[in-house]
Design a protein around this motif. Structure first.
Motif, mmCIF file in Angstrom:
data_model
loop_
_atom_site.group_PDB
_atom_site.id
_atom_site.type_symbol
_atom_site.label_atom_id
_atom_site.label_comp_id
_atom_site.label_asym_id
_atom_site.label_seq_id
_atom_site.Cartn_x
_atom_site.Cartn_y
_atom_site.Cartn_z
ATOM 1 N N ARG A 169 -17.790 -14.368 12.847
ATOM 2 C CA ARG A 169 -17.993 -15.803 13.032
ATOM 3 C C ARG A 169 -19.255 -15.958 13.868
ATOM 4 O O ARG A 169 -19.308 -15.515 15.030
ATOM 5 C CB ARG A 169 -16.794 -16.430 13.742
ATOM 6 C CG ARG A 169 -16.918 -17.944 13.982
ATOM 7 C CD ARG A 169 -15.652 -18.472 14.648
ATOM 8 N NE ARG A 169 -15.766 -19.874 15.009
ATOM 9 C CZ ARG A 169 -15.496 -20.884 14.193
ATOM 10 N NH1 ARG A 169 -15.104 -20.623 12.950
ATOM 11 N NH2 ARG A 169 -15.620 -22.132 14.598
ATOM 12 N N ILE A 170 -20.273 -16.569 13.293
ATOM 13 C CA ILE A 170 -21.579 -16.684 13.936
ATOM 14 C C ILE A 170 -21.823 -18.131 14.334
ATOM 15 O O ILE A 170 -21.869 -19.022 13.472
ATOM 16 C CB ILE A 170 -22.705 -16.192 13.004
ATOM 17 C CG1 ILE A 170 -22.418 -14.757 12.529
ATOM 18 C CG2 ILE A 170 -24.052 -16.264 13.709
ATOM 19 C CD1 ILE A 170 -23.392 -14.265 11.474
ATOM 20 N N ASP A 171 -21.959 -18.372 15.610
ATOM 21 C CA ASP A 171 -22.281 -19.703 16.131
ATOM 22 C C ASP A 171 -23.788 -19.743 16.344
ATOM 23 O O ASP A 171 -24.310 -19.148 17.297
ATOM 24 C CB ASP A 171 -21.542 -19.945 17.446
ATOM 25 C CG ASP A 171 -21.704 -21.370 17.962
ATOM 26 O OD1 ASP A 171 -22.767 -21.978 17.705
ATOM 27 O OD2 ASP A 171 -20.775 -21.874 18.619
ATOM 28 N N ALA A 174 -24.982 -21.544 19.755
ATOM 29 C CA ALA A 174 -24.781 -20.749 20.972
ATOM 30 C C ALA A 174 -25.351 -19.343 20.840
ATOM 31 O O ALA A 174 -25.414 -18.612 21.828
ATOM 32 C CB ALA A 174 -23.290 -20.657 21.292
ATOM 33 N N ARG A 175 -25.764 -18.948 19.616
ATOM 34 C CA ARG A 175 -26.276 -17.610 19.331
ATOM 35 C C ARG A 175 -25.255 -16.547 19.746
ATOM 36 O O ARG A 175 -25.575 -15.580 20.442
ATOM 37 C CB ARG A 175 -27.622 -17.363 20.024
ATOM 38 C CG ARG A 175 -28.757 -18.150 19.408
ATOM 39 C CD ARG A 175 -30.079 -17.937 20.138
ATOM 40 N NE ARG A 175 -30.544 -16.560 20.090
ATOM 41 C CZ ARG A 175 -31.243 -16.033 19.092
ATOM 42 N NH1 ARG A 175 -31.558 -16.778 18.031
ATOM 43 N NH2 ARG A 175 -31.648 -14.771 19.135
ATOM 44 N N THR A 176 -24.019 -16.764 19.315
ATOM 45 C CA THR A 176 -22.954 -15.808 19.598
ATOM 46 C C THR A 176 -22.333 -15.333 18.287
ATOM 47 O O THR A 176 -22.374 -16.033 17.274
ATOM 48 C CB THR A 176 -21.859 -16.425 20.480
ATOM 49 O OG1 THR A 176 -21.309 -17.588 19.822
ATOM 50 C CG2 THR A 176 -22.405 -16.824 21.831
ATOM 51 N N VAL A 177 -21.750 -14.139 18.341
ATOM 52 C CA VAL A 177 -21.069 -13.562 17.189
ATOM 53 C C VAL A 177 -19.689 -13.105 17.650
ATOM 54 O O VAL A 177 -19.569 -12.370 18.633
ATOM 55 C CB VAL A 177 -21.848 -12.374 16.595
ATOM 56 C CG1 VAL A 177 -21.093 -11.782 15.402
ATOM 57 C CG2 VAL A 177 -23.250 -12.801 16.173
ATOM 58 N N ILE A 178 -18.659 -13.556 16.943
ATOM 59 C CA ILE A 178 -17.283 -13.194 17.258
ATOM 60 C C ILE A 178 -16.760 -12.288 16.156
ATOM 61 O O ILE A 178 -16.882 -12.599 14.964
ATOM 62 C CB ILE A 178 -16.381 -14.444 17.380
ATOM 63 C CG1 ILE A 178 -16.962 -15.438 18.386
ATOM 64 C CG2 ILE A 178 -14.959 -14.031 17.757
ATOM 65 C CD1 ILE A 178 -17.017 -14.919 19.804
ATOM 66 N N ARG A 179 -16.164 -11.178 16.546
ATOM 67 C CA ARG A 179 -15.517 -10.275 15.599
ATOM 68 C C ARG A 179 -14.118 -9.960 16.105
ATOM 69 O O ARG A 179 -13.955 -9.423 17.194
ATOM 70 C CB ARG A 179 -16.306 -8.974 15.435
ATOM 71 C CG ARG A 179 -15.702 -8.034 14.392
ATOM 72 C CD ARG A 179 -16.449 -6.713 14.336
ATOM 73 N NE ARG A 179 -15.943 -5.866 13.263
ATOM 74 C CZ ARG A 179 -14.845 -5.098 13.354
ATOM 75 N NH1 ARG A 179 -14.148 -5.095 14.477
ATOM 76 N NH2 ARG A 179 -14.451 -4.365 12.333
ATOM 77 N N GLY A 180 -13.110 -10.331 15.311
ATOM 78 C CA GLY A 180 -11.728 -10.065 15.705
ATOM 79 C C GLY A 180 -11.335 -10.719 17.010
ATOM 80 O O GLY A 180 -10.546 -10.156 17.771
ATOM 81 N N ASP A 182 -13.254 -11.138 19.589
ATOM 82 C CA ASP A 182 -14.084 -10.668 20.703
ATOM 83 C C ASP A 182 -15.546 -11.015 20.464
ATOM 84 O O ASP A 182 -16.055 -10.849 19.343
ATOM 85 C CB ASP A 182 -13.955 -9.152 20.870
ATOM 86 C CG ASP A 182 -12.540 -8.729 21.235
ATOM 87 O OD1 ASP A 182 -11.894 -9.468 22.009
ATOM 88 O OD2 ASP A 182 -12.086 -7.676 20.740
ATOM 89 N N GLU A 183 -16.213 -11.492 21.505
ATOM 90 C CA GLU A 183 -17.642 -11.786 21.389
ATOM 91 C C GLU A 183 -18.439 -10.493 21.500
ATOM 92 O O GLU A 183 -18.234 -9.703 22.424
ATOM 93 C CB GLU A 183 -18.085 -12.759 22.475
ATOM 94 C CG GLU A 183 -19.562 -13.137 22.382
ATOM 95 C CD GLU A 183 -19.987 -14.174 23.399
ATOM 96 O OE1 GLU A 183 -21.201 -14.235 23.690
ATOM 97 O OE2 GLU A 183 -19.104 -14.900 23.906
#
Length: 276
Positions: A169-171, A174-180, A182-183
């Motif tokens: 999941r790429i925001d 906010a330039r963040t990436v979530i996998r499972g 967890d950021e």
């Protein structure tokens, strides 16, 4: 608001004629921390960088560099690889631990490919071999900062604020990436590379094409891409040794396989060609 006049000509400053000129105008005054134990290198490089419009701070060793990086929070670091005591790579790692997005350019007198790759693995955005042209250093600083600023200011199109790509999941705001749940801790360049591929799932890109699209380099060392792909796999794949998302297409380049990027997308990619 009344436009200010150019004090030298008395005329109204011209509006930027291109998006790049508008971005370059925003680079004026950006701060650079220049770290080298050679006073001549510091003096000459500082003069060229200030002439290019940057605010330059200097340090002659790793400890003063870490202190100034923490207090000044510069927009970019230029680090000598061979600093006395703690070397430039360790400075890069320590700064990146608290500021993963800050761009870093490494100066190195070591020309071996392994040394360059070690720098890239430490999170270096670009490297310049000694002896170097201070004019080229100023150009590299401008290029790296331009890319970082463009990423910060990239416009969002409807529906693209958040990209749901299966396990990722790429925001983009906010330039963040979530996998499972967890950021992931990604460097700025790792994030840019992943986002570029995630917006084009199922398409194959050569290392040269990615180098130009993500790094903005028309010429450069393709191993830069190889190292970043390997680092991304370690963070997004369940088993980096057997990747299922960021895969290698032997003889061509790399492809990001995500939901919605199946056979139809790959067939379209073959028709477009690997560099489209």
């Amino acid at each position: 608001m009344t436009p200010s006049l150019d004090s030298r000509s008395g005329s109204v400053p011209a509006e930027p004629s291109s998006p790049q000129e508008a971005t370059d105008a925003l680079l004026v005054g950006r701060s650079v921390l220049l770290v080298d134990d050679d006073p001549t290198v510091l003096e000459v490089s500082r003069a060229y960088l200030e002439r290019a419009g940057f605010t330059v701070h200097t340090a002659i060793d790793a400890f003063s560099a870490l202190e100034r990086a923490a207090t000044l929070r510069p927009d970019l670091l230029v680090l000598d690889r061979m600093l006395p005591g703690v070397d430039g790579l360790e400075v890069c790692r320590r700064v990146r631990a608290s500021r993963p997005d800050v761009p870093v350019i490494m100066l190195t007198a070591l020309s071996a490919e392994d040394d360059r790759i070690e720098g890239l693995e430490a999170g270096v955005d670009d490297y310049l071999a000694k002896p170097f042209s201070p004019r080229e250093l100023a150009l590299r600083v401008r290029t790296v900062l331009r890319r970082a600023l463009a990423a910060e200011r990239s416009p969002q199109t409807p529906g693209e604020a958040v990209l749901d790509r299966g396990a990722l999941r790429i925001d983009t705001a906010a330039r963040t990436v979530i996998r499972g749940g967890d950021e992931l801790v990604l460097t700025a360049r790792e994030y840019d590379l992943l986002l570029y591929l995630a917006r084009r799932p199922g398409r194959v890109f050569t290392r040269e094409a990615l180098l130009e699209a993500v790094w903005g380099w028309s010429h450069g060392d393709p191993s830069t891409v190889t190292v970043h792909v390997r680092r991304l796999r370690e963070k997004i794949e369940a088993d980096a040794a057997h990747p299922t998302m960021l895969v290698t297409v032997w003889g061509f380049g790399y492809r990001l396989d995500l939901p919605g990027s199946g056979a139809d997308a790959r067939e379209q990619d073959r028709r477009r060609g690997p560099d489209s």
